[in-house]
Every structure is written in structure tokens, then in C-alpha cells.
Design a protein around this motif. Sequence first.
Motif, PDB file in Angstrom:
ATOM      1  N   GLN A  94       0.826  -1.202   0.000  1.00  0.00           N
ATOM      2  CA  GLN A  94       0.000   0.000   0.000  1.00  0.00           C
ATOM      3  C   GLN A  94       0.865   1.258   0.000  1.00  0.00           C
ATOM      4  OE1 GLN A  94      -3.164  -0.045   2.879  1.00  0.00           O
ATOM      5  NE2 GLN A  94      -3.427   2.168   2.841  1.00  0.00           N
ATOM      6  N   GLU A  95       1.985   1.226   0.722  1.00  0.00           N
ATOM      7  CA  GLU A  95       2.876   2.384   0.771  1.00  0.00           C
ATOM      8  C   GLU A  95       3.432   2.690  -0.613  1.00  0.00           C
ATOM      9  OE1 GLU A  95       2.977  -0.176   2.775  1.00  0.00           O
ATOM     10  OE2 GLU A  95       2.305   0.718   4.668  1.00  0.00           O
ATOM     11  N   GLU A  96       3.798   1.636  -1.347  1.00  0.00           N
ATOM     12  CA  GLU A  96       4.305   1.833  -2.704  1.00  0.00           C
ATOM     13  C   GLU A  96       3.236   2.413  -3.609  1.00  0.00           C
ATOM     14  OE1 GLU A  96       6.204  -0.850  -6.340  1.00  0.00           O
ATOM     15  OE2 GLU A  96       6.085  -1.669  -4.286  1.00  0.00           O
ATOM     16  N   ALA A  97       1.971   1.994  -3.395  1.00  0.00           N
ATOM     17  CA  ALA A  97       0.858   2.527  -4.192  1.00  0.00           C
ATOM     18  C   ALA A  97       0.655   4.011  -3.919  1.00  0.00           C
ATOM     19  CB  ALA A  97      -0.419   1.741  -3.894  1.00  0.00           C
ATOM     20  N   VAL A  98       0.739   4.405  -2.642  1.00  0.00           N
ATOM     21  CA  VAL A  98       0.584   5.816  -2.280  1.00  0.00           C
ATOM     22  C   VAL A  98       1.676   6.655  -2.928  1.00  0.00           C
ATOM     23  CG1 VAL A  98       0.637   7.453  -0.361  1.00  0.00           C
ATOM     24  CG2 VAL A  98      -0.620   5.307  -0.125  1.00  0.00           C
ATOM     25  N   ASN A  99       2.906   6.160  -2.901  1.00  0.00           N
ATOM     26  CA  ASN A  99       4.017   6.884  -3.528  1.00  0.00           C
ATOM     27  C   ASN A  99       3.822   7.007  -5.039  1.00  0.00           C
ATOM     28  OD1 ASN A  99       5.396   7.268  -1.098  1.00  0.00           O
ATOM     29  ND2 ASN A  99       6.466   5.314  -1.259  1.00  0.00           N
ATOM     30  N   ALA A 100       3.319   5.930  -5.648  1.00  0.00           N
ATOM     31  CA  ALA A 100       3.080   5.965  -7.095  1.00  0.00           C
ATOM     32  C   ALA A 100       1.994   6.978  -7.447  1.00  0.00           C
ATOM     33  CB  ALA A 100       2.690   4.570  -7.587  1.00  0.00           C
ATOM     34  N   LEU A 101       0.976   7.087  -6.586  1.00  0.00           N
ATOM     35  CA  LEU A 101      -0.074   8.087  -6.799  1.00  0.00           C
ATOM     36  C   LEU A 101       0.483   9.497  -6.687  1.00  0.00           C
ATOM     37  CD1 LEU A 101      -3.056   6.496  -4.829  1.00  0.00           C
ATOM     38  CD2 LEU A 101      -3.038   7.014  -7.268  1.00  0.00           C
ATOM     39  N   LYS A 102       1.318   9.713  -5.684  1.00  0.00           N
ATOM     40  CA  LYS A 102       1.894  11.043  -5.486  1.00  0.00           C
ATOM     41  C   LYS A 102       2.790  11.453  -6.657  1.00  0.00           C
ATOM     42  CE  LYS A 102       1.867  10.950  -0.410  1.00  0.00           C
ATOM     43  NZ  LYS A 102       2.709  10.964   0.825  1.00  0.00           N
ATOM     44  N   GLN A 103       3.507  10.492  -7.224  1.00  0.00           N
ATOM     45  CA  GLN A 103       4.415  10.783  -8.320  1.00  0.00           C
ATOM     46  C   GLN A 103       3.723  10.795  -9.679  1.00  0.00           C
ATOM     47  OE1 GLN A 103       7.614   7.948  -8.004  1.00  0.00           O
ATOM     48  NE2 GLN A 103       8.197   8.617  -5.934  1.00  0.00           N
ATOM     49  N   GLY A 104       2.428  10.451  -9.701  1.00  0.00           N
ATOM     50  CA  GLY A 104       1.675  10.467 -10.942  1.00  0.00           C
ATOM     51  C   GLY A 104       1.883   9.259 -11.812  1.00  0.00           C
ATOM     52  N   GLU A 105       2.491   8.194 -11.272  1.00  0.00           N
ATOM     53  CA  GLU A 105       2.721   6.984 -12.061  1.00  0.00           C
ATOM     54  C   GLU A 105       1.418   6.211 -12.282  1.00  0.00           C
ATOM     55  OE1 GLU A 105       5.672   4.797  -9.981  1.00  0.00           O
ATOM     56  OE2 GLU A 105       7.255   6.293 -10.263  1.00  0.00           O
ATOM     57  N   ILE A 106       0.506   6.296 -11.343  1.00  0.00           N
ATOM     58  CA  ILE A 106      -0.814   5.674 -11.475  1.00  0.00           C
ATOM     59  C   ILE A 106      -1.874   6.715 -11.114  1.00  0.00           C
ATOM     60  CG2 ILE A 106      -0.037   3.325 -10.999  1.00  0.00           C
ATOM     61  CD1 ILE A 106      -1.043   3.645  -8.134  1.00  0.00           C
ATOM     62  N   ASN A 107      -3.126   6.464 -11.537  1.00  0.00           N
ATOM     63  CA  ASN A 107      -4.228   7.384 -11.251  1.00  0.00           C
ATOM     64  C   ASN A 107      -5.150   6.887 -10.151  1.00  0.00           C
ATOM     65  OD1 ASN A 107      -4.202   7.244 -14.707  1.00  0.00           O
ATOM     66  ND2 ASN A 107      -3.543   9.110 -13.654  1.00  0.00           N
ATOM     67  N   PHE A 108      -5.072   5.602  -9.857  1.00  0.00           N
ATOM     68  CA  PHE A 108      -6.063   4.981  -8.972  1.00  0.00           C
ATOM     69  C   PHE A 108      -5.452   3.696  -8.435  1.00  0.00           C
ATOM     70  CE2 PHE A 108      -9.936   2.433  -8.185  1.00  0.00           C
ATOM     71  CZ  PHE A 108     -10.725   3.352  -7.513  1.00  0.00           C
ATOM     72  N   ALA A 109      -5.704   3.402  -7.174  1.00  0.00           N
ATOM     73  CA  ALA A 109      -5.152   2.183  -6.582  1.00  0.00           C
ATOM     74  C   ALA A 109      -6.260   1.345  -5.966  1.00  0.00           C
ATOM     75  CB  ALA A 109      -4.106   2.533  -5.517  1.00  0.00           C
TER      76      ALA A 109
END
Length: 395
Positions: A94-109
Motif C-alpha cells: 500500500q505504501e508503494e501505491a501511495v508513492n506511485a499516486l503522489k508521483q503520478g505513475e498511477i491514477n487509482f489504486a
Amino acid sequence: MNIWHICIFELRRILKIRSVVINLFVLPLLLIFILGTALSSAMGTGKESIPDVVHVGIVQSAEATSSPVGEALNVFVAAPEVAKMLKVQQISSQEEAVNALKQGEINFAVILTSDTVKQWMAGEEAKLQWILGKDSTLNVVGQTLFTRFTDELNRQAAMVKVLGSEAMGTAAAQVDTKSAGQSNVTVTSPGQSDQSYSASQYYAAAMLAMFMLYSGMTTINSLFTEKDKRTLARLQAAPVGNGVIFAGKIAGNSLLAFMQAIIIVLMTHVLFGVDWGGHPWLIVLVCVLITLASMTLGVIVAFISKSAASATALMQSIIIVMTFISGGFTPIAVDFVQRISEFTVNHWALQSFLSMMLGSSLDEITHNMWMLGAVCAVLAAAAAVIYRKVGYRYE
């Protein structure tokens, strides 16, 4: 002297104040023009738009990945119709997903936990957890698609409850089959398929609701002016009851708010081409409800405040906060904030106007109006209780 005389006098007195006229009639039109023009490219022009592909990060526990639910989820996102709208990326935590959202790598987790699998295996309602991104439109697409998946899961869980645990294997297989056959999943704009609201429409509805609530501030100023200038004692010396004086003032300010609504609706339609939909009488009814909310909220604030300055500041703060969390300034994607906004006047007023603009079904429009009416009823009941305890009199 009766309520009508006091009402007309109150209306004339307010309309002579130039600052009030500018704030209630000119400023809303100016803001609608500025916001509608500045944000037209970001929000659209009223034509249907197809959302971009949603980059989704899926987090699954080891137990969930090997479960029937995890397998069904993988089949679901791989289905051709779903794959057109989603680009899936497996994420370990989940932490990696939050970081990916913050960096704009993904739009939704999306998060599939072991507890979700256990709930489904036990025949209970299963829900996926998700983390929203920055784009509200892509959040809606993601929520819609994965809610469709969990709906099918829960339908199979209901079958297990009826048929018994021996149906679990069949249910799991059916989930896989149903998930793979999501050819009927489509994403369109709400309301009519060839219609969506423009920035001018959105902000016309939002500013109308907000500035009609500002009419409650004229009520506050009117009630305190009579006390501060000690003219209320003279009015009470006349052969007229306190209730008549109070009702006349409320009626005058209510007429002002309704005049404001008529002018904003007509002028935005003529000057900015805002399409308010095909239900003019429902628009009138919504404006009546907002007027009721504005007056009752103004009365509550006036009676619990000790001075006009404190009452005005409190009323202004309430209006701004309600407008903000209801998305009146900009749509907010935070789920918690959206839940809070459902207790505000602005939320249901805005949804009522937008549903009419989008040509939604009458059931959807009336649902929003009923909810707006419920909020107004609560405010009216609170105002009545406070009025009975405090009253409007010179002290």
C-alpha cells in the motif's frame, strides 16, 4: 400595519443600499463569467468527453492472489472491454501505491486484502479498498468499474447463502466467467448520452446556491439594525405583534433572495448561454428551498450571536465552508469530504441544478430535491426552536 407593509418597506430599504445590490446581483454574474471563461478548457464546453485510460495499481496479499477472488479480479481487468479503459500495474504494498499516486505513475489504486476474501468465502458482503488519485474523473471511472466487479462478487455470495457452502466452487467459477464477459461495461457522461455540463453551467449553479445563501446575511443585518438603532422598541410600541414584525422582515429578505435567483438564472442564460434544463418549475422550487435555507440559517446565526459583526463573520464562514466542501469552487475527490458535503445545502442544491442541466431522469432530480428539502426542514425546525426560546425583541 401588517406583514405585507413591513415586507415591502424592508425590500425597499435593502435595495437602496448600493453595496448590497452589487454583492447580490452584480458580483455573482461577474464570478460566473470569470470562472466559466477561465476554466472552460479544463471542465469542458458541454459536449460529451471520453475519459483517458486509467492507470490502476493493484495491491494483493499473497493469500488473496491465489484465491478465487484474486483470480476473478485478474480475469476482470484482462477482459477486452475493461482493458480498453484500464492499464493495470501490480504493486507489492500500500505504501508503494501511495508513492506511485503522489508521483503520478498511477491514477487509482485498488487493494484486495485477505479479509475481503474471507468475507466473500463466508457469504458476507465483500468490498475492495481503493485510494483515490488527483483526477476526479478518472477516480469515478475506476470506482464505477471495480464496483461492478464487487457487485458480481456479492451476488454470488448471496447465492451461497441460499444454496449452501457446496455452491462455493460453482460461484467462484461463475465469477470468473462473468468477469471475463464484461463486454457490456461502458463509460458515458451522466444524464443524456450526448450532453454534459460546461464550466459556465457548473459555476452558474454553484454561485447561484452560494449567493442565495448570502441573502441570509441581509437578514442578519436587518435584525441587528433595528436593535442597534433602537428602532425595534418603537416598532414594538405599535399595535403589532413581535411575530408580525419578525415575519415581515423575513418575507422581505425572502423576496430579495428570490429576485436574486430570477435575475441570475435569466442573465446567465441570456449573456453566457447557460442551459438550465427543461424543468423551469423545478428550478423555481429549488430556489424556494434555498431561500428557506438561507433565511432559517440567517435566523439561527442571528439569534445565537451577540453582535452583528460576530453574526456576519459566522454566517460568512459557514457559507464559504459549505460551498468549498460541496465542490462549489472546484470538485473535490476526497471521499470523506464528499460524505460531509451531503449534510450541506449547497451540495443538494448543486446536484439538483446539475441533474436538470444534464437532462437526468425525474426520479434523480426529485431525489436531490427531497434531500435538499430534508436539510431545509432540519434548519427550519432548529430556527423555530431557537426563536421560541430567544424571540425577537429589544433588550
